[in-house]
Enzyme design. Structure first.
Site, PDB file in Angstrom:
ATOM      1  N   LYS A  35       1.685  -1.633  12.711  1.00 22.21           N
ATOM      2  CA  LYS A  35       2.640  -1.616  11.591  1.00 22.21           C
ATOM      3  C   LYS A  35       3.226  -0.220  11.424  1.00 22.21           C
ATOM      4  CE  LYS A  35      -1.156  -0.782   8.339  1.00 22.21           C
ATOM      5  NZ  LYS A  35      -2.165  -1.460   7.486  1.00 22.21           N
ATOM      6  N   TYR A 244      11.995  31.648   0.276  1.00 18.12           N
ATOM      7  CA  TYR A 244      12.448  31.247  -1.064  1.00 18.12           C
ATOM      8  C   TYR A 244      11.463  31.703  -2.130  1.00 18.12           C
ATOM      9  CZ  TYR A 244      16.106  27.987   0.490  1.00 18.12           C
ATOM     10  OH  TYR A 244      17.228  27.415   1.015  1.00 18.12           O
TER      11      TYR A 244
HETATM   12  C1  PLP Z   1      -3.497  -1.304   8.035  1.00 21.72           C
HETATM   13  C2  PLP Z   1      -4.435  -2.427   8.120  1.00 21.72           C
HETATM   14  C3  PLP Z   1      -5.385  -2.481   9.150  1.00 21.72           C
HETATM   15  C4  PLP Z   1      -5.674  -1.303  10.057  1.00 21.72           C
HETATM   16  O1  PLP Z   1      -6.419  -0.356   9.316  1.00 21.72           O
HETATM   17  P1  PLP Z   1      -6.976   0.990   9.932  1.00 21.72           P
HETATM   18  O2  PLP Z   1      -7.767   1.587   8.830  1.00 21.72           O
HETATM   19  O3  PLP Z   1      -5.780   1.812  10.276  1.00 21.72           O
HETATM   20  O4  PLP Z   1      -7.776   0.651  11.125  1.00 21.72           O
HETATM   21  C5  PLP Z   1      -6.140  -3.643   9.279  1.00 21.72           C
HETATM   22  N1  PLP Z   1      -5.985  -4.681   8.416  1.00 21.72           N
HETATM   23  C6  PLP Z   1      -5.093  -4.647   7.401  1.00 21.72           C
HETATM   24  C7  PLP Z   1      -4.984  -5.803   6.475  1.00 21.72           C
HETATM   25  C8  PLP Z   1      -4.297  -3.513   7.200  1.00 21.72           C
HETATM   26  O5  PLP Z   1      -3.442  -3.480   6.175  1.00 21.72           O
END
Ligand code: PLP
Length: 347
Positions: A35, A244
């Site tokens: 994702k 800055y």
């Molecule tokens: C993002 C996510 C994962 C992966 O999690 P990690 O901690 O990056 O391994 C797995 N399951 C769900 C539902 C997620 O939202």
């Protein structure tokens, strides 16, 4: 060349996936969570590498991400969409053969109406109270008149990065009691859950951050290198200030390098005066405020002016940088901007 270079080591990602797969219980599949453009590193490149390494199951957050992944990977793989099933996603679900992870009975039944034979997964809430059906709602689904059954039932752990947290066990027990007796593939563990023991593995694990070199995958190979070019160097005399707000002033003669990257590239402004870069392993401190496109660094200790300085690599991991910014490796990765020259290496 004034553009900073982000090197993504695809072979390290494949190695990290293989080492997580070895950790999992016999007979458990290991998916890949890609994702948010594979946590900012490029979903098409990452997933193509993992496909060659044997990964057949992928998770994305959005149907649109799933559609892009389908185009990159072709028809063979399973692509699950974590955000659920909205009827407006129906077109993508059917044209790209996506599997929604339905999060409510309404979503589950809408999907069944729209695609009587289409595969769907189902998410249970076992204590995180973020996404998924609670026990009562799940009972409605289980007791509904026959129709297509879910092909995967999953839940997500809230505290898996803290192995001794009691919620890990209570979510496991809740998951077991909710799914007891169902003949269906089950999944509970992301990266953190995989390290809690094989009780948490079920038929499918879903690691994300552990593929990209982040904690809690302690043995992971680092995946990203970020090298930022020096575009000017000057001597600053005692009493002069840098940047800055004239926030930093020299007590001694100081050699100052100006680097071509800034907060627009995901190098958070709150890291000004706290950040360390490396030149061939020699640490150099950032001084003054971080600008949108520029960072100033004290390079007085170096034997000669550097052409570039390294922010991420063997001397500083995403988790080291995250500690410095009071955040987590996930946020460091997903904040990396899109102005970097991206180089996909296999070394
Ligand atoms: C993002 C996510 C994962 C992966 O999690 P990690 O901690 O990056 O391994 C797995 N399951 C769900 C539902 C997620 O939202």
């Amino acid at each position: 060349m004034a553009r900073a270079k982000l090197t993504v080591n695809l072979e390290a990602i494949a190695d990290n996936w293989r080492s997580l797969r070895r950790l999992s219980r016999d007979g458990t599949d290991t998916a890949a969570v890609v994702k948010a453009d594979a946590y900012g590193l490029g979903a098409a490149e990452v997933a193509a590498t993992l496909l060659r390494s044997g990964a057949r199951i992928y998770f994305v957050a959005l149907a649109e991400e799933g559609a892009q992944l389908r185009h990159a990977l072709g028809g063979e793989v399973e692509i699950f969409v974590l955000s659920g099933y909205q009827r407006c996603d129906g077109g993508l679900v059917s044209s790209c053969n996506l599997i929604p992870v339905t999060n409510s009975a309404e979503q589950f039944f809408n999907h069944r109406l729209d695609f009587p034979d289409g595969p769907a997964a189902l998410q249970l809430d076992t204590g995180m109270n973020r996404l998924g059906m609670e026990a009562e709602e799940f009972r409605i689904v289980r007791e509904a008149p026959a129709g297509a059954a879910p092909i995967l039932v999953m839940s997500h752990l809230a505290c898996a990065d803290e192995p001794s947290h009691r919620q890990n066990r209570s979510q496991l027990e809740e998951f077991l009691s909710m799914t007891d007796g169902m003949a269906v593939r089950r999944s509970l563990a992301a990266t953190g859950g995989m390290f809690l023991g094989q009780d948490f593995h079920f038929e499918l694990c879903r690691p994300g951050i552990g593929l990209y070199g982040g904690l809690p995958h302690r043995g992971a190979r680092p995946v990203v290198h970020l090298d930022i070019p020096v575009i000017q160097v000057r001597d600053v005399q005692p009493g002069e200030t840098v940047g800055y707000g004239a926030d930093w002033s020299a007590n001694v003669p100081t050699r100052v390098a100006t680097l071509s990257a800034g907060y627009a590239d995901g190098i958070f402004r709150l890291l000004g005066n706290r950040l360390t870069f490396h030149a061939d392993g020699i640490p150099c401190r950032a001084i003054g405020r971080i600008s949108m496109d520029l960072i100033t660094v004290d390079v007085s200790r170096l034997p000669k002016d550097p052409e570039s300085l390294q922010l991420l690599g063997q001397h500083q991991t995403i988790d080291d940088l995250a500690d410095c910014a009071s955040t987590i490796g996930y946020e460091i990765l997903t904040s990396l901007g899109n102005r970097y020259e991206r180089v996909y290496g296999i070394g």
